[in-house]
Design an enzyme around this catalytic site. Structure first.
Site, PDB file in Angstrom:
ATOM      1  N   CYS A  13     -11.291  11.264 -23.219  1.00 28.77           N
ATOM      2  CA  CYS A  13     -12.608  11.028 -23.840  1.00 28.77           C
ATOM      3  C   CYS A  13     -13.680  11.878 -23.163  1.00 28.77           C
ATOM      4  O   CYS A  13     -14.555  12.444 -23.820  1.00 28.77           O
ATOM      5  CB  CYS A  13     -12.989   9.554 -23.762  1.00 28.77           C
ATOM      6  SG  CYS A  13     -11.798   8.481 -24.576  1.00 28.77           S
ATOM      7  N   ASP A  61     -25.557  13.812 -49.108  1.00 27.04           N
ATOM      8  CA  ASP A  61     -25.538  12.794 -50.184  1.00 27.04           C
ATOM      9  C   ASP A  61     -24.949  11.466 -49.696  1.00 27.04           C
ATOM     10  O   ASP A  61     -24.747  10.552 -50.472  1.00 27.04           O
ATOM     11  CB  ASP A  61     -24.749  13.317 -51.392  1.00 27.04           C
ATOM     12  CG  ASP A  61     -23.316  13.748 -51.011  1.00 27.04           C
ATOM     13  OD1 ASP A  61     -22.916  13.570 -49.835  1.00 27.04           O
ATOM     14  OD2 ASP A  61     -22.595  14.252 -51.892  1.00 27.04           O
TER      15      ASP A  61
END
Ligand code: BEZ
Length: 273
Positions: A98, A189
């Site tokens: 990570c 969108d």
């Protein structure tokens, strides 16, 4: 029960009463799934979380949500504005893969910014843990800081459950499932354009994510597709929906048709428009 597709401005607002500290949340999820929601507590669980217990699909409106982050509380749609967005999860803070992933994302932040794409990380760790972890991420990359993007703290696992990001194989020290390496690319969108799902032990390739962003943004506005291993600036394919009579008008730089054994003329290339 609605799906993401039928919920145009879906809001995730999930509380997880079953997941009080000390309770075995993963048992609730996996037991419910195995039983198809039979039994009253499972029925209740599926009634409440059922529509969200899967990842959104390409073309679905990505749901809006409020979340705590390292840059304060956000409303996701407000934070996105009219930009493209990348939301990506990681299993936990202070873990090596990570740290390398968030470091790479931080290094590439100017590239994402150039493409008008906002990035945001997520794990189930607290904001305090994120804040304590950020110096490690920056040290790994050699960056001075500040951290160029926020990290969501999904301590109650509301988003992790809602967006289908939990990895049942990996649990934290309290026995709670951690998030896998999910990544969503969201268009202006608010529709999902692309997603990937990697397991805890395999880090993602953020250069590949940038490459896909280039393809998504190009194919969003031009009638082309991009072939295997394509990179920005290289030749593209003429979209299969373009009739031959429109080629000259749409692709003034020219179209080349590759001769194939089938004799069909579908393999059309053109310089990147
Ligand atoms: C890692 O980032 O290295 C990691 C995270 C969760 C489980 C295992 C490894």
């Amino acid at each position: 029960m609605g799906s993401f597709a039928s919920r145009s401005c879906a809001e995730i607002n999930i509380s997880i009463p079953e997941a009080k500290e000390g309770e075995n949340f993963s048992r609730v999820v996996s037991h419910s799934a195995q039983n198809g929601g039979k039994g009253s507590s499972q029925r209740k669980f599926f009634k409440q979380y059922g529509p969200f217990l899967r990842m959104p699909n390409i073309g679905d409106i990505f749901p809006n949500f409020r979340a705590k982050t390292t840059e304060g509380e956000i409303d996701f749609y407000d934070w996105l504005g009219n930009s493209w967005g990348i939301l990506f999860s990681h299993p936990g803070d202070f873990t090596p893969v990570c740290t390398s992933e968030l470091g790479k994302a931080a290094q590439l932040a100017p590239e994402f910014q150039k493409r008008d794409i906002k990035i945001i990380g997520l794990s189930c760790s607290s904001t305090r843990e994120h804040e304590a972890w950020i110096p490690d991420i920056l040290a790994y990359t050699g960056l001075k800081g500040p951290m160029p993007f926020p990290i969501i703290s999904d301590e109650k696992r509301e988003l992790a459950v809602g967006l289908g990001m939990l990895d049942p194989e990996f649990k934290d020290d309290k026995g709670m499932p951690m998030t896998c390496r999910a990544l969503f690319i969201i268009g202006p969108d608010k529709k999902l354009k692309m997603s990937i799902l990697y397991p805890a032990l395999s880090g993602r390739n953020f250069s590949e994510i940038l490459r896909v962003v280039d393809s998504l943004q190009l194919t969003d506005v031009k009638k082309v597709s991009t072939p295997v291993d394509w990179k920005y600036g290289e030749d593209c394919m003429v979209d299969v929906s373009v009739p031959r009579v429109y080629e000259d008008h749409l692709f003034p730089k020219g179209v080349t048709i590759k001769a194939l054994p089938s004799g069909k003329d579908y393999f059309r290339t053109t310089p990147m428009p």
